[in-house]
Write an enzyme that holds these catalytic residues in place. Sequence first.
Site: not given
Ligand SMILES: Cc1ncc(COP(=O)(O)O)c(C=O)c1O
Length: 459
Positions: A74, A126-127, A217, A260, A384, A451
């Site tokens: 843990y 980014f979303t 990021d 990624k 997108r 989405f």
């Molecule tokens: C540019 C970018 N930032 C942040 C994220 C968020 O990461 P996660 O999906 O691991 O939460 C993503 C994921 O698609 C991304 O493409």
Amino acid sequence: MDFSRYPAEPFRIKSVETIKMNTREERLENLKRAGYNTFLLDSEDVYIDLLTDSGTNAMSDRQWAGMMVGDEAYAGSRNFYHLRDTVQELFGFPFIVPTHQGRGAENILSHIAIKPGQYVPGNMYFTTTRFHQEANGGIFRDIIIDEAHDAAIDLPFKGNVDMNKLRSLVDEVGAEQIAYVCVAVTVNLAGGQPVSIANMREVYHYCQQKGIKVFMDATRCVENAWFIKEREEEFKNHTVAQIVKETFSYSDGCTMSGKKDCLTNIGGFLCLRDEDLFTDAKELVVVFEGMPSYGGMAGRDMEAMAIGLREAMQEEYIEHRVKQVRYLGELLTDAGVPIVMPVGGHAVFLDARRFCPHLEQSQFPAQSLAANIYLEGGVRSMERGIISGGRDKKTGKDHAPKLETVRLTIPRRVYTYAHMAYVAQTIIKLYKHNKDIKGLKWVYEPKQLRFFTGRFEEI
Ligand SMILES: Cc1ncc(COP(=O)(O)O)c(C=O)c1O
């Protein structure tokens, strides 16, 4: 095949997974059941899955071996120390907070670094990143160069920050009203476009003068480094690992989605230079994720991530990765299919405005194009465009981005060049009868990140 242009796979295949094709009738049935949203299709009903490069990577034999030495304590797992030491060495940050994936890190960073009402300028939204910034009272401002919003313009570093936009925001609102500058390397929604070291340097030096922090990021930082090696004269003889380290020297920390460029299926982390912020982050990670020595990951996942991050820096791997994506893009452009130029690091983005010139953006051309690509050949992609853009929190109006695209995202080490050729053939076939693609309307619109789970029907 021209191997000087497209290097053969720098790996051999030890374990395989069967994929199968279904009939057009079955695919139509599946599409209707999924409300014309490719996120709602079952994986078993997909032939080639290019929904995302996130968590869809194939792990190496060494990573699988690493999973067997997972220390599932843990607290104080030895795999955490392996991950921490690897990230410290490769990224150069002193403090690391593990999280279950990238958005976990974004959540913590947004909590500790944004005061309500402050601005968070970034090189395109980014979303999930913007969601967490706004949920913590931040106001996102797009400071990417204008060219990034134009699918047809071909530039080597289309992800760069526009210094004039950054300077005029700081002059307008004052440096104390800027929570931090967020620099994404690469820029996902611009088409996986890279940022140059020259640009990162300028942003960082300017921000240091003004007392503003810069957080990156880091999600696709290795792909970004490959483009720098290819396109930025000063770095052509550097290793990718050296470029990655140089990248982070122009920031105060970063959020990372390990799914990624860490070549794993789950995981993420937050890196910081400032010890006080690190203390704040550790206090929050126990609330949202778990102990600061696992942050929502199993010990084995941290081990796989430590090994994967090092593998991602191998030149043969990253060269093949970027060039395989480029291969798909070039097959499409050779056939006249409109895509976002130049081809980015993780995906080929179709320009849905030009692919479906008969549809208005309000008829969701990219959403419908993604659905029709599945119908045509069992290939899954994602929208997108206006659907991903969401609504403005204050006015309730659609964000309506200039880029209306479909993303064909290539998982790492999963598919071969033959699979890419099949995907290209499917899309070229569809392009020849593009006028058959109908517009869509909402059946169910979720309030957040619509989405993922929204449903549609044909107009
Ligand atoms: C540019 C970018 N930032 C942040 C994220 C968020 O990461 P996660 O999906 O691991 O939460 C993503 C994921 O698609 C991304 O493409």
